[in-house]
Structure formats: structure tokens, C-alpha cells
Design an enzyme around this catalytic site. Sequence first.
Site, PDB file in Angstrom:
ATOM      1  N   TYR A  92      16.275  -2.166   5.796  1.00  0.00           N
ATOM      2  CA  TYR A  92      17.568  -2.479   5.195  1.00  0.00           C
ATOM      3  C   TYR A  92      18.620  -1.424   5.534  1.00  0.00           C
ATOM      4  O   TYR A  92      18.362  -0.228   5.400  1.00  0.00           O
ATOM      5  CB  TYR A  92      17.403  -2.573   3.686  1.00  0.00           C
ATOM      6  N   SER A 183       9.504  -3.367   5.474  1.00  0.00           N
ATOM      7  CA  SER A 183      10.478  -3.455   4.390  1.00  0.00           C
ATOM      8  C   SER A 183      11.400  -4.658   4.614  1.00  0.00           C
ATOM      9  O   SER A 183      10.923  -5.790   4.621  1.00  0.00           O
ATOM     10  CB  SER A 183      11.243  -2.140   4.263  1.00  0.00           C
ATOM     11  N   GLN A 184      12.709  -4.454   4.818  1.00  0.00           N
ATOM     12  CA  GLN A 184      13.520  -5.604   5.204  1.00  0.00           C
ATOM     13  C   GLN A 184      12.936  -6.242   6.465  1.00  0.00           C
ATOM     14  O   GLN A 184      12.894  -7.475   6.593  1.00  0.00           O
ATOM     15  CB  GLN A 184      14.967  -5.200   5.478  1.00  0.00           C
ATOM     16  N   ASP A 273       3.886   1.525  -4.216  1.00  0.00           N
ATOM     17  CA  ASP A 273       5.249   1.233  -3.775  1.00  0.00           C
ATOM     18  C   ASP A 273       6.144   0.898  -4.972  1.00  0.00           C
ATOM     19  O   ASP A 273       5.912  -0.088  -5.676  1.00  0.00           O
ATOM     20  CB  ASP A 273       5.219   0.054  -2.799  1.00  0.00           C
ATOM     21  N   HIS A 302       6.227   3.398  -0.406  1.00  0.00           N
ATOM     22  CA  HIS A 302       7.101   2.788   0.601  1.00  0.00           C
ATOM     23  C   HIS A 302       7.330   3.828   1.690  1.00  0.00           C
ATOM     24  O   HIS A 302       8.388   4.468   1.757  1.00  0.00           O
ATOM     25  CB  HIS A 302       8.406   2.372  -0.066  1.00  0.00           C
TER      26      HIS A 302
END
Length: 319
Positions: A92, A183-184, A273, A302
Site C-alpha cells: 500500500y 500486503s496490498q 500480524d 506484518h
Amino acid sequence: MPLVDMPLEKLYAYKGRNPRPADFDAYWERAIAEMKAVNPEVELVKADFDVPFAECYHLYFTGVRGARIHAKYIKPKGAAGPHPAVVQFHGYTGRSGDWADKLGYAALGFSLFSMDCRGQGGLSEDTGGVKGTTHHGHIIRGLDDHEDQLLFRHIFLDTAQLAGIAMSMPEVDPDRVGAFGGSQGGALTIACAALEPRIKRLAPVYPFLSDYRRVWEMDLAENAYGELRTFFRQFDPQHEREEEIFTRLGYIDIQHLAGRIRGEVMMGVGLMDRVCPPSTQFAAYNKIRAPKKLEIYPDYAHENLPGFADKTMAFFLGL
């Protein structure tokens, strides 16, 4: 083991909390039809970066709503006949990154396509044009406009369009294309394979953009999800529209797309996470009906999951 979420046995049974809009399937069929009607006008520009065993290009194409989307494109030199390819998606607000960190796939005889998300840190264009707030983030972009204006709708379509472009390249075997990202990038990997079901293998890592209501209820609407809290504080301070808002976010909730995936899945998750809580990741994973497996890191959050990049490359060598 330490916990920030549910015990593992409950994670495997968890089905998600965020509402699925009643017209979800029709919504995405309409979106795909819009994407397919776009002339992508693909342009390749030779990059300044060069190595003896690969050719590097800037690839541009036109996505929905007229945005010019950029991706790095690396292909092996002198490949004899069609070969496998992978598409890569970044985290992101980030960008596609450096050429050098992608060369391993070219050295193995793969083409690689790495997309810059529109409006984030790379070279892709953000055409904007929505009603309502654009404050701090892409999840809430278009939330007060028509649901077809949600920005992540357009970004999800960009991923599928890029995968289709990759498959159309004469040097690429369209039956041997994979997708990956964290992630994203993990969310976009799932969205890409859901909207372009010819993706044969996908390796998402701790995917973002899943089960928004669960994030809210865990009081973890911070960091990457912080714009959810901001939206309520600024535009619905008494949560009078809470059900409407979470239902509308359901259009861009990857857990509801996951059942469309046909390719084989290997997903990485860290059970500590707090950015993308494990239950939100399992909400998507548990809806995948294709062959799948999890690589679980009990003590990791994360962050880099040691060895997962190697596992991913080995997984794609089976394409």
C-alpha cells in the site's frame, strides 16, 4: 503460542464478518465488461537499465476510466519459444520497486510484469473524479459516490487487465502465468486471480483489503486501515450509516472474490500480524475452493517471512 487473534483451529473455521452486497456478482461482471471494452493501447519503452541476460521495458496501458497504468516489464533474452511469466503487485502506497530485485525470475527464463498502482508511489496515473472525500487513502475513495466509483474497483481491474496483457505477449505461454505480492500486493494477487481466472498459481502474503468489519471490531483500524476510523470520525461520527458503509466496502473486500479463483494458491501468514489481522486473511483463504496451502509463521507479524520468497520461486518453477 502467543495470540493477537483467534486460536488457529478457529481461524481455519472463520468465514468473515463484513457484509457481501446482494448484487456482488453482477457488480463484478459489469466491471469486467467495462474493462474488456477498453482499448489498452499498450506501449513499450526501453528502460535505461540493462543486463546481459534480460531486456527491461516500461510498459504502459490504458485502464478503466482512461488512466494510463505503468508496469515494469522484464523478459529473458534469447528465450526459445513461449515461456512462463509472473505478475507482481506492491504494498500500500508503494511502487513497483527497482529492476535489480526482479532479475531472478528473468534468469530462470520467466517474464515478469510489476505494476504501479494508480495514484500511489509509482508512475501510474490517477484520473480521480469522485464525489465525496478523498481524504487519506484509497479504501474510502469513492465511498460516498456510486459504488462503481470505488477506487479499488479500478485498481483490481488494472491487475486483471495487466495479467491479460501479459498472457497476450507472443513470448509468454498464457497457460503458465502466476501472480504474487505482499500486503496490498497480496490482496491484489487474490483480486487478479479472481478476475482473470487463467492465473495458474498465486502466492499472496498477508493480504490486505479483507473483512473490514472484523478489523474495526478488533479496534485495529489504524496503520494501513486507519482511514476507516478517519472516515467514521469525519463523515459518520455516530455510526448512523455503519451498515451501509461496511456493505459498500464489501464490493472491494477480497474475501468475497476469493471463491472465483481457479489457480493453485500458496499463501503466507504471520499469526502476530496486527496490520492485517490473521482472521481477516483466513476469511479470504477459507473461501478459496481451488487447491491451496498455507505457510504459517506463528511468531511473525506484518514483516518479512523468512524463506517465503524462496518457497514462492520454487512454487512458480512448477508452472
